[in-house]
Design an enzyme around this catalytic site. Structure first.
Site, PDB file in Angstrom:
ATOM      1  N   ASP A 195       0.837  -1.201   0.000  1.00 23.07           N
ATOM      2  CA  ASP A 195       0.000   0.000   0.000  1.00 23.07           C
ATOM      3  C   ASP A 195       0.874   1.253   0.000  1.00 23.07           C
ATOM      4  O   ASP A 195       0.631   2.206  -0.751  1.00 23.07           O
ATOM      5  CB  ASP A 195      -0.922  -0.025   1.217  1.00 23.07           C
ATOM      6  N   GLU A 254      -2.016  -5.249  -3.859  1.00 22.02           N
ATOM      7  CA  GLU A 254      -1.078  -4.458  -3.062  1.00 22.02           C
ATOM      8  C   GLU A 254       0.012  -5.357  -2.478  1.00 22.02           C
ATOM      9  O   GLU A 254       1.187  -4.968  -2.422  1.00 22.02           O
ATOM     10  CB  GLU A 254      -1.817  -3.724  -1.948  1.00 22.02           C
TER      11      GLU A 254
END
Length: 232
Positions: free
Chosen positions: A51, A123
């Site tokens: 992320d 992610e």
């Protein structure tokens, strides 16, 4: 042979070709594709890392691409690219769902095609590439996957999110900014539900929003608050 070794030996070649990346440490990709419902050896930590890597790379790409835009506009564009629906769409282009390692419950409930699981897994894959090959390789892969989205991106066409619009509405009228308070969190750790209250001096009643993340609940509450303010 251990469970991890089996997963490492069976890495999906089709996925690697689409990513245009070859892992030096294949177990990183195996971990990135393993949902927490499968066990403790899962992709949550890689998702956390990925992320941050994704936000850094997208921020850098936008910064270079739109030198005339303000910080607020760049933030708005980044949010339009790294939200869960956008990530899930990119994950589907990679057919990521068919490579995920899920627990029986998630398999039965269609978790392999759930936006939140796909977005988190993508992610995690970005985080795995960063650990395996460094930031330059992660940037190359992310830029490649986002190439079409960046080419189509029109700063004038990306609407401001409800929280931003509510903030601007109140600021223009010299009113206090809203306060968002989480009042309830329910559900299992992998499928939580948030209830958020938006408290505004300009409204007599509290406005509530719900969603499977705090951000979504806050955005829903802000949208409802705007509706009420406009209806007064």
């Amino acid at each position: 042979m251990t469970n991890r070794s089996r997963r490492t030996a069976e890495l999906p070649e089709a996925l690697l070709r689409l990513l245009q990346y070859r892992f030096r440490e294949p177990s990183l990709l195996a971990c990135a594709l393993t949902h927490r419902s499968r066990g403790s050896d899962n992709n949550e930590r890689l998702e956390f890392l990925g992320d941050s890597v994704l936000n850094l790379v997208i921020s850098s790409l936008l910064y270079d691409r739109f030198p005339e835009l303000s910080e607020g506009d760049l933030t708005r564009l980044r949010a339009s690219l790294v939200n869960k629906p956008s990530l899930a769409a990119l994950a589907r282009e990679l057919a990521l769902g068919q490579h995920l390692q899920l627990g029986e419950g998630e398999l039965r409930s269609g978790g392999f095609d759930r936006d939140s699981i796909l977005a988190d897994a993508l992610e995690a894959v970005f985080g795995a590439i960063y650990l395996d090959g460094g930031l330059d390789e992660a940037r190359r892969v992310i830029a490649s996957r986002y190439h079409d989205s960046l080419e189509r991106l029109d700063p004038r066409a990306v609407p401001k999110d409800p929280k931003t619009r509510l903030q601007e509405y109140l600021q223009k009228r010299s009113l206090p900014t809203p306060e968002y308070v989480v009042t309830q969190v329910s559900g299992d750790a992998h499928n939580q539900r948030f209830v958020v209250e938006c408290r505004i001096d300009a409204l007599d009643d509290l406005v509530r929003g719900e969603g499977n993340s705090r951000r979504i609940a806050e955005q829903q509450a802000a949208a409802l608050a705007l509706e009420r303010l406009h209806d007064r």
